[in-house]
Scaffold this active site. Structure first.
Site, PDB file in Angstrom:
ATOM      1  N   LYS A 267       0.854  -1.197   0.000  1.00  0.00           N
ATOM      2  CA  LYS A 267       0.000   0.000   0.000  1.00  0.00           C
ATOM      3  C   LYS A 267       0.887   1.244   0.000  1.00  0.00           C
ATOM      4  O   LYS A 267       1.929   1.270   0.688  1.00  0.00           O
ATOM      5  CB  LYS A 267      -0.891  -0.029   1.249  1.00  0.00           C
ATOM      6  CG  LYS A 267      -1.948   1.062   1.304  1.00  0.00           C
ATOM      7  CD  LYS A 267      -2.805   0.922   2.565  1.00  0.00           C
ATOM      8  CE  LYS A 267      -3.920   1.952   2.634  1.00  0.00           C
ATOM      9  NZ  LYS A 267      -4.749   1.814   3.856  1.00  0.00           N
TER      10      LYS A 267
ATOM     11  N   SER B 181      -9.729   1.772   3.048  1.00  0.00           N
ATOM     12  CA  SER B 181      -8.865   2.501   2.149  1.00  0.00           C
ATOM     13  C   SER B 181      -7.837   1.638   1.407  1.00  0.00           C
ATOM     14  O   SER B 181      -7.285   2.081   0.410  1.00  0.00           O
ATOM     15  CB  SER B 181      -8.114   3.583   2.927  1.00  0.00           C
ATOM     16  OG  SER B 181      -7.244   3.004   3.875  1.00  0.00           O
TER      17      SER B 181
ATOM     18  N   SER C 293      -9.825  -0.398   7.344  1.00  0.00           N
ATOM     19  CA  SER C 293      -9.255  -0.211   6.005  1.00  0.00           C
ATOM     20  C   SER C 293      -8.556  -1.428   5.400  1.00  0.00           C
ATOM     21  O   SER C 293      -8.221  -1.407   4.225  1.00  0.00           O
ATOM     22  CB  SER C 293      -8.278   0.963   6.006  1.00  0.00           C
ATOM     23  OG  SER C 293      -8.974   2.179   5.910  1.00  0.00           O
TER      24      SER C 293
END
Lengths: 107, 484
Positions: free
Chosen positions: B75, B150, B174
């Site tokens: 990420k 997210s 997330s």
């Protein structure tokens, strides 16, 4: 500095402008008005917290109950200055370029 | 179709090579990423070079790590020397980290190959990956829908089989919510289990790094490779890490599954059905099903949207256009205040600005006690409520998300978006651990959309959580892959 709680309405446009200043965000009138509507709705929901009895409860700032942890006092190499400066938007030699600081921030 | 562990074993035994795996994923990324937008950048040359060197080591019989040769996606809020780290924000466009995060060092030490950086909601603020500055990420099961957020780029990359596994971060759901919406496994470790050194901070008392994977055994292995104390992160718990991989296949002894009555309000029918099927599974395993009460479930979102923005506005104060990141070119920025304010207004997207404003407001003079202090007191109540519940059960079972994936642009009101995380935020507020598992599909819209279930356990109860999750996974036959 004005105390926000003095204002009569829950969150007036002047309050939103003041918060934007505290947050260092230069926003348009239109954007401030939009944020006012959104923040009023979110704060309206958050209002449910006021109904909960919190008498005598110690605030919980962190999930871990760790006391301060000290690192051994041994020197370690820092990060290379040239590499760090590579990310700076404006430099002069090993210095960061900033606008004039003395004279204070604008009101 | 295989998971990371199977791929690792095939590379180790010579059945395939790391280079073949890397080339295969890169070809799939080239084909699918223009649609999915899961990756922001890939490290093709570096990944191929690492793969070749690992293949040579394996051929020479040299000792290799537990992740030798497996390509992993990261990420974009976890810093890497390789490439850039943008948090999917214009304010960090072209930011190059001078160091690797601790988790990157640990993955590299275990032999993993970094294949690329994945898109996310800007600064991890969002539940749909629509706030990404580089465009929305799409759900591989239905590209008109969101992957969740997210960590949506990481979830989409794993779901579409564009990597062996991915790292995400979880501040209020997330990792787990996008895993649920993409039909894969997503694990949030207990607070303090994995170092955050090199994770761009959002909510410092809530953030945890964790894996998004094809299977529970992959999640356990990645967790074990990353967990443990770190001299660079004083909030990392100084306690030994149990061997969760070794104990994974032990069928758990008699255990109790708690079912909160509050987790059954307003869910999609397919989500409730998935939970009911899981209850039947655990009953058949001999587990005791216990009704429990978590009345503060309902105030989790309100508590979270005081604490998280408060911490975020403090953490994001560092983005000032001076030392790194976007600096305004506006001619009106002639003093320091204007330079800050214009740089930040130009660099931060709308959701990030909204949360900075909310956080600044709840911390401001006259409101601190009414909002921030009160939220921290309620946080203690939420923690106490979990403690009481865990006196009656070993794991808590429920949905991960109230619904399957929604359409891109389908949720526009901020508050409705925040409600996506109603079942996940309290895990972070209390600092406990949770895992989302693929648990079937919602077919009510005409497409097959994955739904997930969540298991939560006490802080540092990872060994038990993984065992119970693994038993469920084995009985289900593993996750379903998307047919080409």
């Amino acid at each position: 500095m004005s105390d926000l709680s003095d204002s009569k309405s829950p969150l007036g446009i002047d309050d939103v402008r003041h918060v934007a200043k505290l947050a260092r965000l230069a926003l348009s009138q239109e954007r401030l008005a939009q944020l006012q509507r959104e923040l009023v709705a979110i704060l309206g929901h958050i209002e449910q917290l006021q109904a909960i009895d919190t008498t005598g409860l110690e605030p919980m700032t962190h999930p871990l109950t760790l006391s301060n942890r000290l690192a051994d006092d041994v020197p370690e190499p820092g990060m290379p200055i040239a590499e760090l400066l590579r990310n700076a938007p404006a430099t002069e030699g090993v210095f960061l370029v900033v606008p004039k600081v003395l004279g204070g921030e604008s009101a | 179709m295989s998971d990371l562990v199977a791929l690792r074993d095939d590379i180790r035994s010579g059945k395939t090579t790391a280079r073949t795996a890397v080339d295969g994923y890169l070809a799939r990324i080239e084909q699918q990423n223009p649609t999915l937008n899961a990756y922001r950048e890939t490290f093709a040359n570096e990944a191929r070079a690492s793969a070749d060197s690992i293949d040579r080591a394996i051929a020479a019989g040299d000792v290799t790590g537990p992740l030798a040769g497996v390509p992993i996606a990261i990420k974009d809020n976890i810093v890497t020397r390789l490439g850039s780290t943008t948090c999917s924000s214009r304010i960090l466009e072209n930011y190059h980290s001078p160091f690797d995060a601790t988790v990157i060092d640990r993955l590299a030490a275990a032999g993993a190959i970094l294949i690329g950086k994945t898109n996310m909601d800007e600064f991890a603020m969002g539940s749909s990956c629509e706030t990404c500055a580089w465009g929305a990420v799409r759900n591989p099961w239905d590209t008109t829908r969101v992957p969740g957020g997210s960590s949506g780029g990481s979830a989409a990359a794993v779901a579409a089989n564009l990597c062996a596994a991915a790292l995400g971060s979880d501040t209020g759901g997330s990792i787990r919510q996008p895993a649920s919406l993409c039909g894969i496994v997503g694990f949030k470790p207990s607070f303090g289990r994995i170092s955050r050194y090199g994770l761009v901070a959002f909510g410092s008392s809530l953030d945890q790094i964790g894996p998004l994977t094809h299977s529970v055994r992959d999640a356990a292995l990645l967790y074990q490779c990353m967990a443990g104390d770190d001299g660079h992160d004083s909030t990392c718990a100084p306690r030994p890490v149990e061997d969760v991989v070794k104990s994974l296949e032990d069928v758990p002894r008699a255990f109790r599954v708690g079912l909160p009555t509050q987790y059954r309000n307003g869910n999609a029918a397919a989500v409730d059905a998935a939970v009911t099927r899981a209850v039947e599974h655990f009953k058949a395993m001999g587990a005791e099903i216990v009704d429990i009460d978590l009345p503060l479930t309902d105030v989790g979102i309100s508590t979270y949207y005081v604490i998280a923005p408060a911490e975020a506005c403090s953490n994001l104060a560092r983005f000032d256009g001076i030392r790194y990141g976007h600096r305004t070119k506006s001619a009106s920025a002639h003093d320091l205040f204007d330079l800050y304010a214009h740089s930040r207004a130009e660099g931060f997207g709308r959701e990030v600005q909204r949360r900075i404003m909310l956080g600044t407001y709840v911390l401001s003079a006259g409101y601190y006690d009414a909002y921030y202090r009160r939220a921290l007191q309620i946080r203690r109540l939420i923690k106490q409520e979990f403690d009481t519940a865990f006196g009656k059960c070993d794991v808590i079972l429920g949905p991960t998300s109230p619904t399957a994936a929604f359409t891109i642009g389908g949720v526009t009101d901020p508050l409705s978006m925040y409600m996506c995380d109603v079942y996940t935020v309290n895990t972070n507020i209390a600092g406990i651990c949770g895992i989302s598992l693929p648990a079937g599909f919602d077919e009510s819209t005409g497409t097959r959309l994955p739904v997930g279930i969540q298991l939560q356990a006490q802080a540092f109860a990872e060994p038990l959580l993984f065992k119970i999750a693994r038993s469920y996974e084995c009985a289900q036959g593993g996750r379903e892959f998307i047919s080409a």
